[in-house]
Design a protein around this motif. Structure first.
Motif, PDB file in Angstrom:
ATOM      1  N   GLU A 110       0.818  -1.216   0.000  1.00  0.00           N
ATOM      2  CA  GLU A 110       0.000   0.000   0.000  1.00  0.00           C
ATOM      3  C   GLU A 110       0.852   1.266   0.000  1.00  0.00           C
ATOM      4  N   ALA A 111       2.145   1.130   0.222  1.00  0.00           N
ATOM      5  CA  ALA A 111       3.026   2.289   0.399  1.00  0.00           C
ATOM      6  C   ALA A 111       3.402   2.942  -0.929  1.00  0.00           C
ATOM      7  N   VAL A 112       3.780   4.224  -0.829  1.00  0.00           N
ATOM      8  CA  VAL A 112       4.465   4.927  -1.909  1.00  0.00           C
ATOM      9  C   VAL A 112       5.859   5.278  -1.373  1.00  0.00           C
ATOM     10  N   VAL A 113       6.887   4.899  -2.123  1.00  0.00           N
ATOM     11  CA  VAL A 113       8.280   5.056  -1.662  1.00  0.00           C
ATOM     12  C   VAL A 113       8.931   6.218  -2.413  1.00  0.00           C
ATOM     13  N   TYR A 114       9.665   7.045  -1.681  1.00  0.00           N
ATOM     14  CA  TYR A 114      10.399   8.169  -2.273  1.00  0.00           C
ATOM     15  C   TYR A 114      11.888   7.878  -2.155  1.00  0.00           C
ATOM     16  N   GLN A 115      12.582   7.858  -3.290  1.00  0.00           N
ATOM     17  CA  GLN A 115      14.018   7.546  -3.278  1.00  0.00           C
ATOM     18  C   GLN A 115      14.842   8.823  -3.155  1.00  0.00           C
ATOM     19  N   ILE A 116      15.773   8.810  -2.206  1.00  0.00           N
ATOM     20  CA  ILE A 116      16.670   9.945  -1.986  1.00  0.00           C
ATOM     21  C   ILE A 116      18.104   9.552  -2.327  1.00  0.00           C
ATOM     22  N   TYR A 117      18.711  10.357  -3.191  1.00  0.00           N
ATOM     23  CA  TYR A 117      20.139  10.234  -3.491  1.00  0.00           C
ATOM     24  C   TYR A 117      20.826  11.292  -2.629  1.00  0.00           C
ATOM     25  N   PRO A 118      21.334  10.909  -1.451  1.00  0.00           N
ATOM     26  CA  PRO A 118      21.723  11.901  -0.429  1.00  0.00           C
ATOM     27  C   PRO A 118      22.703  12.963  -0.915  1.00  0.00           C
ATOM     28  N   ARG A 119      23.634  12.552  -1.758  1.00  0.00           N
ATOM     29  CA  ARG A 119      24.676  13.468  -2.247  1.00  0.00           C
ATOM     30  C   ARG A 119      24.059  14.663  -2.985  1.00  0.00           C
ATOM     31  N   SER A 120      22.884  14.461  -3.561  1.00  0.00           N
ATOM     32  CA  SER A 120      22.277  15.487  -4.414  1.00  0.00           C
ATOM     33  C   SER A 120      20.950  16.027  -3.883  1.00  0.00           C
ATOM     34  N   ILE A 179      10.987   6.206   2.691  1.00  0.00           N
ATOM     35  CA  ILE A 179      12.069   6.675   1.822  1.00  0.00           C
ATOM     36  C   ILE A 179      13.088   5.553   1.659  1.00  0.00           C
ATOM     37  N   TRP A 180      13.601   5.456   0.442  1.00  0.00           N
ATOM     38  CA  TRP A 180      14.725   4.581   0.154  1.00  0.00           C
ATOM     39  C   TRP A 180      15.938   5.496   0.055  1.00  0.00           C
ATOM     40  N   LEU A 181      16.917   5.215   0.900  1.00  0.00           N
ATOM     41  CA  LEU A 181      18.129   6.021   0.990  1.00  0.00           C
ATOM     42  C   LEU A 181      19.254   5.311   0.253  1.00  0.00           C
ATOM     43  N   ASN A 182      19.787   5.944  -0.796  1.00  0.00           N
ATOM     44  CA  ASN A 182      20.976   5.375  -1.433  1.00  0.00           C
ATOM     45  C   ASN A 182      22.107   5.281  -0.412  1.00  0.00           C
ATOM     46  N   PRO A 183      23.142   4.465  -0.670  1.00  0.00           N
ATOM     47  CA  PRO A 183      24.124   4.145   0.372  1.00  0.00           C
ATOM     48  C   PRO A 183      24.745   5.365   1.053  1.00  0.00           C
ATOM     49  N   VAL A 184      24.753   5.320   2.378  1.00  0.00           N
ATOM     50  CA  VAL A 184      25.367   6.386   3.178  1.00  0.00           C
ATOM     51  C   VAL A 184      26.517   5.827   4.022  1.00  0.00           C
ATOM     52  N   TYR A 185      26.907   4.576   3.768  1.00  0.00           N
ATOM     53  CA  TYR A 185      27.954   3.924   4.552  1.00  0.00           C
ATOM     54  C   TYR A 185      29.329   4.513   4.207  1.00  0.00           C
ATOM     55  N   LYS A 186      30.278   4.213   5.053  1.00  0.00           N
ATOM     56  CA  LYS A 186      31.661   4.658   4.809  1.00  0.00           C
ATOM     57  C   LYS A 186      32.139   4.091   3.473  1.00  0.00           C
ATOM     58  N   SER A 187      32.741   4.961   2.654  1.00  0.00           N
ATOM     59  CA  SER A 187      33.103   4.551   1.303  1.00  0.00           C
ATOM     60  C   SER A 187      34.122   5.518   0.721  1.00  0.00           C
ATOM     61  N   PRO A 188      35.076   5.003  -0.076  1.00  0.00           N
ATOM     62  CA  PRO A 188      35.987   5.905  -0.791  1.00  0.00           C
ATOM     63  C   PRO A 188      35.338   6.564  -2.002  1.00  0.00           C
ATOM     64  N   ASN A 189      34.092   6.188  -2.301  1.00  0.00           N
ATOM     65  CA  ASN A 189      33.305   6.872  -3.329  1.00  0.00           C
ATOM     66  C   ASN A 189      33.801   6.665  -4.748  1.00  0.00           C
ATOM     67  N   PHE A 235       7.384   3.874  -6.853  1.00  0.00           N
ATOM     68  CA  PHE A 235       8.578   4.556  -6.368  1.00  0.00           C
ATOM     69  C   PHE A 235       8.698   5.905  -7.081  1.00  0.00           C
ATOM     70  N   ILE A 236       8.898   6.949  -6.297  1.00  0.00           N
ATOM     71  CA  ILE A 236       9.153   8.287  -6.845  1.00  0.00           C
ATOM     72  C   ILE A 236      10.624   8.593  -6.605  1.00  0.00           C
ATOM     73  N   TYR A 237      11.330   8.978  -7.647  1.00  0.00           N
ATOM     74  CA  TYR A 237      12.735   9.365  -7.469  1.00  0.00           C
ATOM     75  C   TYR A 237      12.821  10.885  -7.325  1.00  0.00           C
TER      76      TYR A 237
END
Length: 554
Positions: A8-18, A48-58, A360-362
């Motif tokens: 039943e949900a509507v999901v909003y995707q967040i790309y945190p960097r942007s 919300i779906w959060l793109n990866p926020v873990y420690k990373s060299p990117n 899903f809404i981006y």
């Protein structure tokens, strides 16, 4: 009716960097998201779906994780994430984390130890092989171009990396590694996250003979996509982790058609809540990256209908999306980002929110963001696009201008340009120059203008979400295709226990005539939603304006 909150949900995707920069370093962050929760609440989303926020060299913008239990410095701290979770909870919005379990960063301590020696206890956490005939173990290709194998001087063996060479593939054949992965998943579930989107999760099982690839396309994919133990591994993971919770799980699964999809999402198999399909976004790519293909609406209707029928007949579920961090903006692909930008953005949104599945809404989709128009090949940040540009330059078949035009259409940077909040310098995203160029049309396309406009795409999305909450038929109704042969109109019903919906969508920039009299026998219906100012009286015969959408309650 098998009811689930995520159906039943509507999901909003967040790309945190942007999304939103709170500390003015040009990079979006967790506190920036906290500042915008009221905006998401106003839109009406449930998760919300959060793109990866873990420690990373990117190397691949966070999809190369070096520590699964730490937060990337650029995004903030674990305390910031915990505060975000608390604020989301206060607004009754759930949090879906993005997990990358096919590979890690080469800077993860597992890999650092693995490469030290052949007898290191961590050696078997990754996939190491001897070379063959003076080259790699086989001809498998990386998604980012070139061989999927990297020679490591220290132990004189190759390791597998289906993506960047800084993203070595994890060896799921190793039981000890799997146990450590499950411990990470449970750690996050105990922390209170509501589910996971699992990156390229159907690549975790490889054919252990590592034969040369023979099929067209990405060489070797027949041996590393949907491999021999993939369902065994996923069922084990599910049983030991998220199936103990009311968690939502979304498996990203390239090279999966509707038949294979059932193996991942049939409720009785207990693997995933849903998957992310790809086929509906490949019509303009039939000739490969360097050529934009023409396509016909009937192809899309047939494909979507095949998926809808297959899943509803077999107790399966899917995600509904057009945009994400890996896809160009849909209004520039399947709509019209010029004269009919508003109308086509609303029409495409209507389709996603009225089919059977979880929409899903981006970020930016709800304001009709378009593709970028970079002036130079040097402007592209996306690792995949840069690899494709090099590939085309080496072939020498296209001019620089032609490569630039295709790259602007294809690049994942289209989805990653900073979110435009207003028309001020740097679009209200930051007070300093952002990490990636803004879309040049941000003075016209931004949140502030959308919130002020009476006929905005944002307000249309609000109505779509509100209707989904009001009428269970949006989530649970059965799908029935109408006007199957119509070249411009996608028409279908959703059949529920109390109400039926009729959806009419014109995918053309011209008016389109329809006649439903041989397919339906209803005389009256309530117009729930349209993307034009309309007082249409219901009729089974009529015409739709360019990119018009109508949703009727029967």
């Amino acid at each position: 009716m098998n009811k689930k909150w995520w159906k039943e949900a509507v999901v909003y995707q967040i790309y945190p960097r942007s999304f939103n920069d709170s500390n003015q370093d040009g990079i979006g962050d967790l506190r920036g998201i906290i500042e915008k929760i009221d905006y998401l609440d106003q839109l009406g989303v449930d998760a919300i779906w959060l793109n990866p926020v873990y420690k990373s060299p990117n190397d691949d913008n966070g999809y190369d994780i070096s520590d699964y239990k730490a937060i990337m410095d650029e995004f903030g701290t674990m305390e910031d994430l915990e505060e975000l979770m608390q604020v989301l909870d206060e607004h009754n919005i759930k949090l879906i984390m993005d997990l990358v379990l096919n590979h890690s960063s080469d800077e993860h301590h597992w890999f650092q130890k693995s490469r030290q020696s052949k007898d290191n206890p961590y050696r078997d956490y990754y996939i190491w092989r001897d070379g063959k005939n003076g080259g790699p173990p086989n001809n498998w290709q990386s998604f980012f171009g070139g061989s999927a194998w990297k020679y490591d001087q220290q132990t004189e063996q190759y390791y597998l990396h289906l993506f960047s060479e800084k993203q070595p593939d994890l060896n799921w054949e190793n039981q000890e590694l799997r146990a450590k992965i499950y411990e990470i998943i449970n750690w996050w579930l105990e922390k209170g996250v509501d589910g996971f989107r699992l990156d390229v999760i159907n690549l975790i099982s490889k054919d252990q003979d590592f034969p040369d690839g023979k099929k067209e396309g990405l060489r070797g994919h027949e041996y590393f996509a949907n491999g021999p133990r993939v369902h065994e591994f996923i069922q084990e993971m599910a049983a030991k982790t998220y199936n103990k919770y009311q968690a939502m799980t979304v498996g990203e699964t390239p090279f999966v058609d509707k038949d294979e999809a059932l193996n991942f999402v049939k409720a009785e198999r207990k693997e995933f809540s849903m998957i992310i399909p790809f086929e509906h976004l490949e019509f303009d790519s039939k000739e490969g990256w360097a050529q934009i293909s023409d396509w016909k609406l009937k192809e899309l209707k047939d494909l979507m209908s095949d998926w809808q029928f297959k899943l509803q007949e077999n107790n399966g579920w899917t995600s509904l999306y057009f945009c994400n961090h890996d896809q160009p903006r849909i209004v520039s692909r399947y709509g019209d980002d010029g004269q009919y930008r508003r109308e086509s953005a609303k029409m495409l949104g209507t389709m996603l929110h009225t089919l059977r599945g979880t929409p899903f809404i981006y970020q930016g989709e709800e304001i009709g963001m378009t593709n970028i128009n970079f002036d130079s090949l040097a402007d592209f940040d996306d690792i995949e696009t840069r690899a494709k540009i090099r590939e085309e330059q080496a072939k020498g078949n296209l001019s620089q201008a032609e490569i630039l035009e295709i790259a602007n259409y294809r690049t994942r940077d289209n989805a990653r340009t900073p979110m435009p909040w207003n028309e001020e310098e740097y679009a209200g995203f930051s007070e300093t120059k952002p990490w990636l160029k803004l879309n040049s049309n941000y003075p016209e396309i931004n949140v502030e203008k959308e919130l002020a406009a009476s006929d905005s795409i944002f307000k249309y999305y609000q109505k779509l979400i509100a209707l989904r909450k009001k009428y269970p038929v949006f989530a649970y109704g059965k799908y029935k295709l109408l006007l199957a042969e119509h070249p411009d109109i996608y028409a279908y019903q959703r059949l529920g226990s109390k109400n039926n919906l009729l959806v009419l969508l014109n995918f053309s920039s011209q008016a389109a005539v329809f006649d439903l009299r041989t397919e339906l026998s209803v005389n009256q219906a309530e117009l729930l939603l349209t993307n034009y100012q309309s007082e249409n009286k219901f009729s089974l015969k009529g015409s739709l304006k360019p990119y018009e959408a109508r949703v009727y309650l029967l």
